[in-house]
Write a protein that holds these residues in place. Structure first.
Motif, short mmCIF file in Angstrom:
data_model
loop_
_atom_site.label_atom_id
_atom_site.label_comp_id
_atom_site.label_asym_id
_atom_site.label_seq_id
_atom_site.Cartn_x
_atom_site.Cartn_y
_atom_site.Cartn_z
N CYS A 18 1.22 0.25 7.28
CA CYS A 18 0.70 1.05 6.17
C CYS A 18 1.20 2.49 6.26
O CYS A 18 1.50 3.12 5.24
CB CYS A 18 -0.82 1.02 6.16
N GLY A 19 1.32 3.01 7.48
CA GLY A 19 1.89 4.35 7.63
C GLY A 19 3.34 4.40 7.16
O GLY A 19 3.75 5.37 6.50
N ARG A 20 4.11 3.36 7.49
CA ARG A 20 5.49 3.31 7.04
C ARG A 20 5.58 3.26 5.53
O ARG A 20 6.44 3.92 4.91
CB ARG A 20 6.17 2.07 7.65
N LEU A 21 4.68 2.50 4.90
CA LEU A 21 4.68 2.42 3.44
C LEU A 21 4.32 3.76 2.82
O LEU A 21 4.89 4.15 1.79
CB LEU A 21 3.71 1.33 2.99
N CYS A 22 3.39 4.47 3.41
CA CYS A 22 3.02 5.79 2.89
C CYS A 22 4.19 6.75 2.94
O CYS A 22 4.44 7.51 1.99
CB CYS A 22 1.83 6.35 3.67
N LEU A 23 4.94 6.73 4.05
CA LEU A 23 6.11 7.60 4.16
C LEU A 23 7.17 7.23 3.12
O LEU A 23 7.81 8.11 2.53
CB LEU A 23 6.70 7.50 5.57
N ALA A 146 7.07 -5.18 5.28
CA ALA A 146 6.40 -4.98 6.57
C ALA A 146 4.89 -5.11 6.42
O ALA A 146 4.22 -5.71 7.28
CB ALA A 146 6.77 -3.61 7.15
N VAL A 147 4.33 -4.57 5.36
CA VAL A 147 2.88 -4.69 5.14
C VAL A 147 2.50 -6.14 4.88
O VAL A 147 1.47 -6.63 5.37
CB VAL A 147 2.43 -3.78 3.98
N ARG A 148 3.33 -6.86 4.13
CA ARG A 148 3.05 -8.28 3.90
C ARG A 148 3.08 -9.07 5.21
O ARG A 148 2.23 -9.94 5.43
CB ARG A 148 4.06 -8.85 2.91
N SER A 149 4.06 -8.76 6.05
CA SER A 149 4.14 -9.44 7.35
C SER A 149 2.92 -9.12 8.21
O SER A 149 2.38 -9.99 8.90
CB SER A 149 5.42 -9.03 8.08
N ALA A 150 2.49 -7.86 8.17
CA ALA A 150 1.30 -7.47 8.92
C ALA A 150 0.07 -8.20 8.41
O ALA A 150 -0.79 -8.62 9.20
CB ALA A 150 1.10 -5.95 8.84
N THR A 151 -0.02 -8.39 7.10
CA THR A 151 -1.15 -9.13 6.53
C THR A 151 -1.18 -10.56 7.04
O THR A 151 -2.25 -11.08 7.41
CB THR A 151 -1.06 -9.11 4.99
N THR A 186 -4.44 -3.46 4.72
CA THR A 186 -3.10 -3.90 4.30
C THR A 186 -3.12 -4.41 2.86
O THR A 186 -2.21 -4.10 2.08
CB THR A 186 -2.56 -4.99 5.23
N LEU A 187 -4.13 -5.18 2.50
CA LEU A 187 -4.20 -5.68 1.13
C LEU A 187 -4.37 -4.53 0.14
O LEU A 187 -3.78 -4.53 -0.95
CB LEU A 187 -5.35 -6.67 0.99
N GLY A 188 -5.17 -3.53 0.53
CA GLY A 188 -5.34 -2.38 -0.34
C GLY A 188 -4.04 -1.62 -0.52
O GLY A 188 -3.73 -1.16 -1.63
N CYS A 189 -3.27 -1.48 0.55
CA CYS A 189 -1.97 -0.81 0.45
C CYS A 189 -1.03 -1.57 -0.47
O CYS A 189 -0.27 -0.96 -1.25
CB CYS A 189 -1.35 -0.65 1.83
N LEU A 190 -1.05 -2.88 -0.40
CA LEU A 190 -0.18 -3.67 -1.28
C LEU A 190 -0.58 -3.50 -2.74
O LEU A 190 0.29 -3.40 -3.62
CB LEU A 190 -0.25 -5.15 -0.88
N VAL A 191 -1.87 -3.45 -3.02
CA VAL A 191 -2.33 -3.24 -4.40
C VAL A 191 -1.91 -1.86 -4.89
O VAL A 191 -1.40 -1.70 -6.02
CB VAL A 191 -3.85 -3.42 -4.49
N ILE A 192 -2.13 -0.85 -4.06
CA ILE A 192 -1.75 0.51 -4.45
C ILE A 192 -0.24 0.61 -4.66
O ILE A 192 0.24 1.26 -5.60
CB ILE A 192 -2.23 1.51 -3.40
N ALA A 193 0.52 -0.04 -3.78
CA ALA A 193 1.98 -0.02 -3.92
C ALA A 193 2.41 -0.65 -5.23
O ALA A 193 3.33 -0.17 -5.90
CB ALA A 193 2.64 -0.74 -2.75
N ARG A 194 1.74 -1.73 -5.61
CA ARG A 194 2.08 -2.40 -6.85
C ARG A 194 1.83 -1.50 -8.05
O ARG A 194 2.59 -1.48 -9.02
CB ARG A 194 1.25 -3.69 -6.99
#
Length: 252
Positions: A18-23, A146-151, A186-194
């Motif tokens: 999630c940190g990587r996705l934020c960056l 990466a977030v999907r794999s972590a999920t 992780t699921l929240g990050c994926l929703v926000i990313a979408r």
């Protein structure tokens, strides 16, 4: 408490991904440098900004077909009529067809989309601040993966922890609640990313999208195809020819 050994890697995987996705999101949201002054978009440039390399390949094929330099059959085959290209993109199409003069349209689209001429077009638009740079797009895509794999990893670790023999006073409900924390993250990050990051992973930057929105596609069939894609092709047989093998590539 042996289940905690499963929880720790789950927490680490959630935090790192999630940190990587934020960056990556921050990098995507950063305005792209743009030279001073306005410019008009060519049809090829509009096609790339609206749909990427495969949209450019489609537009080139339609342009050559309309000029009777290429025959596109509804069976999904293309036949060369004039074996000379007027520009680098048309020459890329002819190279993808090969010396035989005939090739499947799906193979031509793939070859043209990967050609140096399309990459050069992408680089020019990125330098002009109109296209999202490849590094930004790939960074966002890799971070989302990466977030999907972590999920998936968190889910597997949670199941393993829940299937372990009894852990004394710790109930399965409590174990599930602990694993729900990284899973919700992780699921929240994926929703926000979408919702939030998706616009930045399109081909056009905000400036490029603004120029696209100002194009008048009503009077020019090629401009309409560049902006709206193959749904703007009014010939059913030509549309059938161009959509052969198309759905192997999303977002075209």
């Amino acid at each position: 408490m042996f289940w905690v050994l499963f929880l720790l890697p789950a927490m680490v995987a959630a935090g790192l991904s999630c940190g990587r996705l934020c960056l990556a999101a921050v990098a995507a949201a950063r305005p792209q440098p743009r030279p001073d002054g306005e410019r008009d978009l060519s049809c090829y440039e509009a096609a790339f900004l609206a749909g990427g390399p495969y949209r450019v390949a489609d537009l080139t094929l339609v342009s050559m077909h309309r000029a009777r330099r290429l025959l596109l059959a509804h069976t999904g085959w293309a036949t060369v009529v004039v074996p000379e290209g007027r520009d680098d993109l048309e020459r890329s199409v002819l190279t993808a067809i090969g010396p035989g003069g005939q090739e499947r349209i799906a193979a031509i689209r793939s070859g043209t989309a990967a050609a140096d001429a399309v990459r050069s077009l992408a680089d020019r638009l990125a330098r002009a601040g109109l296209a999202v740079p490849h590094t930004v797009r790939s960074g966002v895509s890799a971070s989302v993966r990466a977030v999907r794999s972590a999920t998936a990893l968190i889910t597997a670790l949670a199941l393993a922890a829940l299937l372990m023999p009894g852990e004394g006073d710790t109930g399965r409900g409590e174990i599930a609640a602990w694993f729900a924390l990284p899973l919700v993250l992780t699921l929240g990050c994926l929703v926000i990313a979408r919702v939030e990051i998706h616009p930045y992973t399109r081909w056009a930057s905000p400036d490029g999208q603004r120029l696209l929105g100002g194009l008048d596609a009503a009077g020019d069939p090629l401009t309409a195809i560049a902006v709206r894609g193959l749904r703007a092709v009014d010939d059913p047989q030509l549309r059938t020819a161009l959509t052969s093998g198309r759905f192997a590539h999303r977002g075209q």
